[in-house]
Design a protein around this motif. Structure first.
Motif, PDB file in Angstrom:
ATOM      1  N   VAL A  30      34.016 106.362 -15.743  1.00 43.24           N
ATOM      2  CA  VAL A  30      35.023 105.312 -15.510  1.00 43.24           C
ATOM      3  C   VAL A  30      36.070 105.584 -14.918  1.00 43.24           C
ATOM      4  N   GLY A  39      39.452 104.790 -11.891  1.00 41.29           N
ATOM      5  CA  GLY A  39      40.249 103.733 -11.835  1.00 41.29           C
ATOM      6  C   GLY A  39      40.180 103.116 -10.616  1.00 41.29           C
ATOM      7  N   ALA A  57      37.407 100.474 -12.210  1.00 43.28           N
ATOM      8  CA  ALA A  57      38.186  99.165 -12.515  1.00 43.28           C
ATOM      9  C   ALA A  57      38.634  98.190 -11.605  1.00 43.28           C
ATOM     10  N   GLY A  70      39.134  98.713 -18.707  1.00 42.45           N
ATOM     11  CA  GLY A  70      38.695 100.021 -19.155  1.00 42.45           C
ATOM     12  C   GLY A  70      37.804  99.763 -20.361  1.00 42.45           C
ATOM     13  N   LYS A  71      38.308  99.252 -21.240  1.00 43.02           N
ATOM     14  CA  LYS A  71      37.478  98.946 -22.564  1.00 43.02           C
ATOM     15  C   LYS A  71      36.067  98.272 -22.200  1.00 43.02           C
ATOM     16  N   HIS A 103      36.864 109.445 -18.314  1.00 41.67           N
ATOM     17  CA  HIS A 103      37.448 108.588 -17.431  1.00 41.67           C
ATOM     18  C   HIS A 103      38.562 109.331 -16.676  1.00 41.67           C
ATOM     19  N   SER A 149      41.162 107.399 -14.908  1.00 39.75           N
ATOM     20  CA  SER A 149      41.813 105.952 -14.510  1.00 39.75           C
ATOM     21  C   SER A 149      43.359 105.628 -15.080  1.00 39.75           C
ATOM     22  N   THR A 161      44.470 102.922 -17.857  1.00 38.21           N
ATOM     23  CA  THR A 161      43.273 102.012 -17.924  1.00 38.21           C
ATOM     24  C   THR A 161      42.405 102.897 -19.032  1.00 38.21           C
ATOM     25  N   GLY A 162      42.535 104.063 -18.997  1.00 37.46           N
ATOM     26  CA  GLY A 162      41.785 104.983 -19.977  1.00 37.46           C
ATOM     27  C   GLY A 162      41.785 104.681 -21.503  1.00 37.46           C
ATOM     28  N   VAL A 200      39.091 102.774 -22.753  1.00 40.58           N
ATOM     29  CA  VAL A 200      38.155 103.568 -22.851  1.00 40.58           C
ATOM     30  C   VAL A 200      37.922 104.167 -24.092  1.00 40.58           C
TER      31      VAL A 200
END
Length: 350
Positions: free
Chosen positions: A161, A163, A194, A207-208, A224, A226, A229-230, A233
């Motif tokens: 994942v 960003g 994302a 992220g989730k 990740h 990100s 944002t992580g 995750v």
């Protein structure tokens, strides 16, 4: 004789006083250091926090005067850099590639001020150093760990994942994919980003969402890159009881479930922004600041307060020591040395 001795003592005291005052004034003038965070700000448990940590190390070791500024709207980047320059901060950091234009515009107006940009490139300026990292090399190593863990546990899929979908973050992905395939050629890799704007680094909900989708499609481990944002995750990983690989700082603890004692933080790709900030401040104070590009990679080895750091790497601690076997670590360390020696060339593009 007594009068002469008293006179000498008084002259010595006066001399020491003026020396102290001079040094104190010099320190106040020369050691003001400012740092402006990237999107996500302080508290992202990742990229920005690493920069702040380096500034704190320098404050403890060198007694600098420091200030940290949070990001706002895009225009605030240049405003913050310019304001710090105007009030006399002599070394100013812009944390993130989004500061390229801001520092590029301001640095010419303040030729006596030094600037440092992390992850960006401001070429041809005699008062700017660009601090870059071999993120693909560190990502290769954690990709190996993801592949080795999946293979050992009978799984066949891992995820990534990112960003903001830009070349810098694709560099993480490229190294990660190469590392997974080096360790486990048959492994499948799911990738998602994302978004296409800077807010993609500060969206834990997204992220989730992306992580849950990858876990539900078979991913056993997700790496990740990100920022804030992580954190989403990690929430997804703990919900699905699947593994997460963190980024920039040691995020292994974010995978810990206190109620059960379980750990799902497999490792973290360490990008030592803290080290780059600390060393830049140290060079500035010692009069050895050099403009241009400085790259921190696997071959970079520095010791700060008796702790050895590479430019990039992976994290081992109490949270993941039971998740990664000695055999896995040996394989990763062998690959690390081959990268340093040039026997393995890690791709930087997907």
């Amino acid at each position: 004789m007594i009068f002469r001795n008293k006179t000498n003592i008084i002259l010595l005291i006066v001399s020491l006083f003026f020396l102290f005052v001079s040094l104190n004034c010099f320190a106040q003038e020369e050691t003001n250091v400012g740092l402006v965070f990237d999107i996500g700000g302080k508290g992202d448990k990742s990229f920005n926090d690493s920069a702040s940590r380096g500034l704190s190390w320098a404050a403890q070791d060198f007694g600098i005067k420091r200030i940290e500024l949070e990001p706002g709207a895009d225009a605030d980047r240049e405003v913050n850099i310019r304001n710090l320059s105007n009030i006399g901060y002599k070394l100013i950091f812009g944390i993130g590639f989004l500061f390229e234009d801001s520092i590029g515009d301001v640095c010419d107006e303040f030729p006596d001020t030094k600037y440092a940009i992390v992850d960006g490139l401001v070429p041809g300026k005699e008062n700017v150093v660009s601090l870059s990292f071999a993120e693909h090399e560190g990502s290769f190593l954690v990709g190996m760990i993801a592949g080795l863990k999946a293979k050992a546990d009978g799984k066949d899929t891992v995820g990534y994942v990112g960003g903001m979908n830009v070349p810098l973050i694709q560099k993480f992905e490229a190294g990660y994919i190469a590392g997974v395939k080096y360790a486990y050629p048959e492994c499948k890799i799911l990738s998602a980003y994302a978004g296409d704007t800077p807010t993609a680094f500060a969206d834990p909900v997204k992220g989730k969402e992306l992580a849950l989708s990858q876990y539900d499609n078979g991913a056993y481990v997700i790496y990740h890159a990100s920022g804030l944002t992580g954190t989403g995750v990690y929430e997804a990983g703990k919900e699905r009881k699947r593994y997460v690989i963190g980024v920039d700082s040691n995020q292994n603890y974010l995978g810990h479930i206190e109620e059960t004692g379980e750990n799902f933080g497999l490792t973290s790709m360490l990008k030592q922004v803290d080290v780059s900030v600390y060393l830049t401040i140290k060079a500035f104070l010692e009069g050895t600041f050099e403009p241009g590009i400085r790259v921190f990679d696997l071959a970079t080895t520095v010791v700060i307060n008796d702790v050895e750091y590479n430019g990039v790497g992976y994290a081992m601690d109490k949270y993941n020591e039971g998740l990664i076997t000695d055999d896995m670590i040996q394989k990763v360390e062998e690959a690390k040395q081959k990268i340093i020696n040039g026997e393995i060339v890690v791709p930087s593009e997907v």
